[in-house]
Write an enzyme that holds these catalytic residues in place. Sequence first.
Site, PDB file in Angstrom:
ATOM      1  N   LYS A 237       3.126  10.679   8.049  1.00 28.75           N
ATOM      2  CA  LYS A 237       2.443  10.255   9.358  1.00 28.75           C
ATOM      3  C   LYS A 237       3.056  10.699  10.554  1.00 28.75           C
ATOM      4  O   LYS A 237       2.796  12.123  10.837  1.00 28.75           O
ATOM      5  CB  LYS A 237       2.393   8.885   9.569  1.00 28.75           C
ATOM      6  CG  LYS A 237       1.286   8.144   8.221  1.00 28.75           C
ATOM      7  CD  LYS A 237       1.315   6.577   8.634  1.00 28.75           C
ATOM      8  CE  LYS A 237       0.338   6.096   7.741  1.00 28.75           C
ATOM      9  NZ  LYS A 237      -1.159   6.499   8.047  1.00 28.75           N
TER      10      LYS A 237
ATOM     11  N   ASP B 195       9.325   2.975   1.192  1.00 24.13           N
ATOM     12  CA  ASP B 195       8.216   3.531   1.631  1.00 24.13           C
ATOM     13  C   ASP B 195       8.190   3.447   3.313  1.00 24.13           C
ATOM     14  O   ASP B 195       7.853   2.458   3.875  1.00 24.13           O
ATOM     15  CB  ASP B 195       6.994   3.168   1.077  1.00 24.13           C
ATOM     16  CG  ASP B 195       5.902   3.938   1.695  1.00 24.13           C
ATOM     17  OD1 ASP B 195       5.808   4.368   2.714  1.00 24.13           O
ATOM     18  OD2 ASP B 195       4.686   3.673   1.031  1.00 24.13           O
TER      19      ASP B 195
ATOM     20  N   PHE C  60       0.682  -1.120   0.050  1.00 23.99           N
ATOM     21  CA  PHE C  60       0.207   0.043   0.076  1.00 23.99           C
ATOM     22  C   PHE C  60       0.877   1.275  -0.022  1.00 23.99           C
ATOM     23  O   PHE C  60       1.810   1.555   0.960  1.00 23.99           O
ATOM     24  CB  PHE C  60      -0.787   0.061   1.188  1.00 23.99           C
ATOM     25  CG  PHE C  60      -1.879   1.188   1.150  1.00 23.99           C
ATOM     26  CD1 PHE C  60      -2.924   1.194   0.425  1.00 23.99           C
ATOM     27  CD2 PHE C  60      -1.462   2.209   2.026  1.00 23.99           C
ATOM     28  CE1 PHE C  60      -3.744   2.377   0.296  1.00 23.99           C
ATOM     29  CE2 PHE C  60      -2.551   3.631   1.870  1.00 23.99           C
ATOM     30  CZ  PHE C  60      -3.476   3.628   1.240  1.00 23.99           C
TER      31      PHE C  60
END
Length: 405
Positions: free
Chosen positions: A246, A217, A129
């Site tokens: 985040k 990532d 993802f």
Amino acid sequence: MTATCLMNTYQPLPLSFVKGLGTRLWDHTGREYLDAVAGVAVTNVGHSHPKVVAAISEQAGLLLHTSNLYSIDWQQRLAQKLTRLSGMDRAFFNNSGAEANETALKLARLYGWQKGVEQPLVVVMANAFHGRTLGTLSASDGPAVRLSYQALPGDFIKVPFGDLDAVRRAHQRYGQRIVAMLLEPIQGESGVQLPPPGYLQALRMLCDQRGWLLMLDEIQTGIGRTGQWFAFQHEGIVPDVMTLAKGLGNGIPIGACLARGKAAQLFTPGSHGSTFGGNPLACRVGCTVLDIIEEQGLLANAQRQGDRLLARLRVELSDHPQVLEIRGQGLMIGIELTRPVRDLTLIAAREHGLLINVTRGKTIRLLPPLMLDEREVDMIVRGVCRALGEVEQVQARPAHERLPA
């Protein structure tokens, strides 16, 4: 209050919070909850940390936005901190993880063109993802993510996560068209999937041999989540490109794409940009978050409490018939169940004041703030165990007797 004016993109629980402090949240009735999700790995230094609050308040009264037409001091400071901590050379700031990954994919395309590859390919992982823009959807996997978006842009080769032979076979088939690899060091959304030991080291060697960019990532794993600043540091390597978001802003929207070596030299003025990216407020908060993690020793605490949480869960749930596997690194832990469970997050919240998340249908994902203490570890273990026990009782009831929505 119903959400009739909102587009139907989420399925929120019937809970709403009005206050947060540290590891806790409170709803409008004053009930307290232990937050073991942290906004999906966002509030790493906790809710309403006084230093973050002070930085936001002061900066809001000084300067919020000037645009990247001018130099931004806090942007320079944050870039210096991140490159020092990561071993990277340069940073580009935007507003989210998806944008950071779009930046990385753009670098891969530019890198390929610079090498004379007209149609460059990027190796990505099954069950990955990377975001919900059209480009990052193309690099992601899973029917719930891609939905009906069949014809997506970008050229990607998908291989199983953790399978080195699959990467070698991809090279044999596509040869010089491959220019980069993009992957999560630990797959978060697919259920906290860890690669075999030495996997990242082996990929680093393959990329060096083939002249590929290794792009990681670290949007969910970065900023201390796994007990190191970045998950790649557990294997003693450095990627060519890394993306962050985040936990970097602790709730203030910010994304970052860092690069080193040739990858750091690819952009030229006008080749990329962001209206809001790297604004003074977001970058000052980013600097403050990094300072807090260093000052409070939160990397060591994340590792220590993560080890304790993992060990306690494995002991308490060792004989549970629904638990298939418990895995994790630092304060990023997944409890994979044998089948999907309904109402688990609602039961944990309503009955035990514990906020958890279930991803890909049947993996409980625990991502608490990094200042978690031993007492709170025990509270999480107790709440998860009791919620799992009660969910069976609820599901056995007739539909009209189950928890209301």
